[in-house]
Every structure is written in C-alpha cells, then in structure tokens.
Design a protein around this motif. Structure first.
Motif, short mmCIF file in Angstrom:
data_model
loop_
_atom_site.label_atom_id
_atom_site.label_comp_id
_atom_site.label_asym_id
_atom_site.label_seq_id
_atom_site.Cartn_x
_atom_site.Cartn_y
_atom_site.Cartn_z
N SER A 2 0.81 -1.21 0.00
CA SER A 2 0.00 0.00 0.00
C SER A 2 0.85 1.26 0.00
O SER A 2 0.39 2.31 -0.40
CB SER A 2 -0.92 -0.01 1.21
N SER A 3 2.10 1.18 0.44
CA SER A 3 2.92 2.38 0.47
C SER A 3 3.91 2.36 -0.68
O SER A 3 4.17 1.34 -1.30
CB SER A 3 3.67 2.46 1.80
N ASN A 4 4.48 3.54 -0.94
CA ASN A 4 5.50 3.63 -1.98
C ASN A 4 6.80 3.05 -1.45
O ASN A 4 7.20 3.32 -0.32
CB ASN A 4 5.71 5.09 -2.39
N GLU A 102 5.69 8.33 -7.33
CA GLU A 102 4.39 8.78 -6.80
C GLU A 102 3.35 7.70 -7.05
O GLU A 102 3.44 6.94 -7.99
CB GLU A 102 3.96 10.11 -7.43
N ARG A 103 2.38 7.66 -6.16
CA ARG A 103 1.31 6.68 -6.28
C ARG A 103 0.37 7.06 -7.39
O ARG A 103 0.03 8.23 -7.55
CB ARG A 103 0.54 6.62 -4.97
#
Length: 117
Positions: A2-4, A102-103
C-alpha cells in the motif's frame, strides 16, 4: 503494497526469511545423475556393449557431471550475489537518481475504453 517503496526496499523485497525451493537445491545432483548415467549408456551404446555394463563408467560420469553442475551453480550464485551488492551500493551512493515513485490510481493508468463496432 500500500505504500511507496524506495529502490533499496524493492531490491530487498522478499529476501528475508526466504529459503531456496527444494528443486533448486537438488538440481545439480538430479541432472548430474541423469547425465552421468546417460554418458555411460551412450559410451556403451557406441561401443556395442550392453547398456549398463561397466558400472564404473556410470559412477564416474555421475561424479564428474554432479561436480561440474555444482561448481556452475555456485559460480552463478556468487555472480548474482555480487551483482545485487553492486546494485545496492550504487543505489546507496546515488539516492537522488532513484526518487520514490508517486502513487497512481488504476484509473490514471488505464486508457478510456472505446468500443469499436
């Protein structure tokens, strides 16, 4: 995920607590046995003898092929470990070359669907 993730985290991803698959551990022995016995059989076939006569040829073939394949496997693992170490070191020395991405949402990645009729 879920995170970068940074480049170092991606390089290390999945390596903690991981062991080699069983087939990867034993493939030099399996192939060495197959090729060693096959070498003995082919030598006997070429000299028109019974295929499994002269067991010392088969044993010597297994020993030679297994040793060769084990050596090649170890050299390959050393090469890949050194390659990973060089990549890790380069990423540590040049963190500005590897910014955190970036997401993106799936909607931003996919193109709009236009039916063709």
């Amino acid at each position: 995920m879920s995170s970068n993730l940074t480049a170092i985290e991606l390089l290390n991803l999945g390596n903690e607590g991981r062991q080699k698959p069983v087939l990867n551990q034993y493939w030099p022995y399996l192939l060495g046995t197959f090729f060693g016995v096959g070498t003995g059989v082919m030598l006997n076939f070429g000299t028109k003898r019974p295929l499994f006569s002269g067991i010392q040829k088969h044993i010597a073939g297994v020993v030679v092929w297994t040793s060769l394949l084990t050596y090649v496997t170890n050299k390959r693992e050393e090469y890949l470990a050194e390659k990973d170490a060089v990549l890790r070191h380069y990423i540590q020395l040049h963190p500005d070359d590897f910014p955190t991405p970036e997401r993106k949402k799936i909607a931003d990645v996919l193109e709009p669907w236009v039916p063709i009729r």
